[in-house]
Design an enzyme around this catalytic site. Structure first.
Site, PDB file in Angstrom:
ATOM      1  CE  LYS A  38      -7.633  10.604  -5.734  1.00 16.97           C
ATOM      2  NZ  LYS A  38      -7.041  11.319  -4.594  1.00 16.97           N
ATOM      3  CG  ASP A  40      -6.934  14.398  -6.973  1.00 17.90           C
ATOM      4  OD1 ASP A  40      -6.189  14.196  -6.000  1.00 17.90           O
ATOM      5  OD2 ASP A  40      -6.587  14.180  -8.151  1.00 17.90           O
TER       6      ASP A  40
END
Length: 457
Positions: free
Chosen positions: A136, A176
């Site tokens: 991430k 995201d």
């Protein structure tokens, strides 16, 4: 070498010791602590049944990222002022494939948040069965209110550093919160400019005319609804037709959750943002919501103003106060707390399915599970987005584009397979109907087996 037997008590002791050690080594990272604890508290039966997992420090390695990257991101705003943000990429685990996970641009981003998201991503990606590891990244940059030119300059600066750490066989970022098609385009353009390579598989969420997959924007929301539908069929023998649903958020995940609920006959009656929430008795008009949020980048009160008499805006407040059969938290972490869970239970909610990452607090999860509410954890329920990202990588590798119908069929198969895996794993470990336990253990086993096979690295 023969493995030593592990008792339930020794497994619990080992995991509790590890949890304390992780909290000590990673101070002031509450989201990461929470994510790790939610997995560790389900693993004692696994270590007891599979003692080989306890031998080579495997759980300890799984909880420690393989690589943590922090870098400066300088950029110039439209007034000529130099701004400085902080960029992150946590490459958590690559035992199953290249690191895969989104980039989040939001003021709340810090190392602990990125580590929690990366840790969750390891298990989520394992559940898809598509050969991708977990990672991430992101920045504390806030794109809200910035011009396209400012966002472009920021993305170019961000990618100037990030490009040295990624690649289609190494690490494949996606979008995201705060990173949509616009940002992915700017990031890809800068990557191509610096590397002099048309490496389509280095980023997913691209535009469909230049390597993106159809259904990718819809995938997380669609997948969450498919998982919720599978839970309802399995636990209650019902389908979505006629069910009332409350959805939080009004970003990409929420919009396509609402769209899919409507398509399958449910009635989603809420959406929200940081200013408050809308309740629409007729059901949210997804096309109007898209116009307000995706085109005009406005607030949800504007939706209520244009919708007419059926809709009203509630400043502040929470969508969980609205009685519903289904709840789909689709905004951000820890948005559904114990008090909200009690309200949902009191109002007769049948299922809660997480569209966001860890949107339900541990106390709320416990309350919902104890009340017999079907609960779909994010690492299973919202895996549709990364699943279609992996399908985008497959299309890029083959230099081809699949039809929307084929991608949606693949997505449906993957989400139903994830549901079955979680359901059967929970049953196998003596926790029938517990999707939290099933998701954690199934994801863990897949990653752990690959790590054991590859040695202590």
């Amino acid at each position: 070498m023969a493995t030593r037997p592990v008792t339930k008590q020794s497994a619990l002791s080992t995991l509790e010791h590890l949890r304390a050690e992780i909290e000590q080594r990673n101070p002031a990272q509450p989201e990461f602590h929470q994510a790790v604890h939610e997995v560790l508290e389900t693993l004692a039966p696994v270590l007891e049944a599979r003692p080989e997992y306890a031998e080579p420090g495997l759980v300890e390695r799984l909880c420690e990222p393989e690589r943590q990257i922090i870098f400066r991101v300088p950029w110039t705003d439209d007034h000529g002022h130099v701004r400085v943000n902080r960029g992150f990429r946590v490459e958590f685990n690559s035992a199953l494939g290249p690191y895969k996970g989104g980039l989040r641009f939001h003021p709340t981003v810090n190392l602990g948040v990125i580590k929690f998201l990366g840790f969750e991503q390891v298990f989520k990606n394992a559940l898809t069965g598509l050969g991708i590891g977990g990672g991430k990244g992101g920045s504390d940059f806030d794109p809200h209110g910035r011009s396209d030119a400012e966002v472009m300059r920021f993305c170019q600066s961000f990618m100037t550093e990030l490009q040295r750490h990624i690649g289609e066989h190494t690490d494949v970022p996606a979008g995201d919160i705060g990173v949509g098609g616009r940002e992915i385009g700017y990031l890809f353009g800068q990557y191509r400019r610096i590397t002099n390579r048309w490496e389509a598989g280095v980023l997913t969420g691209k535009g469909p005319l230049w390597g993106g997959s159809l259904i990718r924007p819809e995938a997380t929301g669609y997948g969450n609804v498919l998982f919720a539908a599978a839970m309802l069929r399995r636990r209650r023998g019902e389908d979505l037709e006629g069910q009332t649903a409350v959805v939080s958020g009004s970003g990409n995940v929420a919009i396509y959750t609402i769209e899919k609920l409507t398509a399958l006959g449910a009635n989603p009656v809420t959406c929200s943002d940081s200013s408050g929430y809308v309740i629409d008795d007729k059901g949210i008009d997804v096309e109007l919501l898209k116009q307000v949020k995706e085109v005009e980048r406005g607030r949800v009160d504007l939706y209520a103003e244009r919708r007419g008499a059926s809709a009203r805006f509630v400043p502040g407040g929470r969508v969980w106060d609205v009685p519903a059969d289904l709840a789909l938290p689709s905004a951000t972490q820890n948005e559904l707390d114990e008090d909200a869970a009690a309200t949902l239970i009191r109002n007769g909610v049948k299922a809660v399915s997480e569209g966001a990452n860890m949107p339900t607090t541990p106390e709320a999860v416990d309350a919902l599970r104890q009340a017999g509410v079907a609960f779909g954890p994010g690492k299973a329920a919202n895996a549709g987005g990364v699943a279609v990202s992996a399908l985008e990588m497959a299309q890029n590798h083959a230099r081809t584009t699949w039809t929307a119908a084929r991608v949606e069929e693949e997505l449906s198969g993957i989400m139903n397979a994830i549901h079955t895996t979680c359901d059967e794993t929970a049953e196998r470990y003596g926790a029938p109907g517990d999707y939290v336990t099933g998701a954690n253990i199934a994801g863990f086993e897949r990653v752990a087996d690959a790590m054991l096979a590859q040695g202590v690295i």
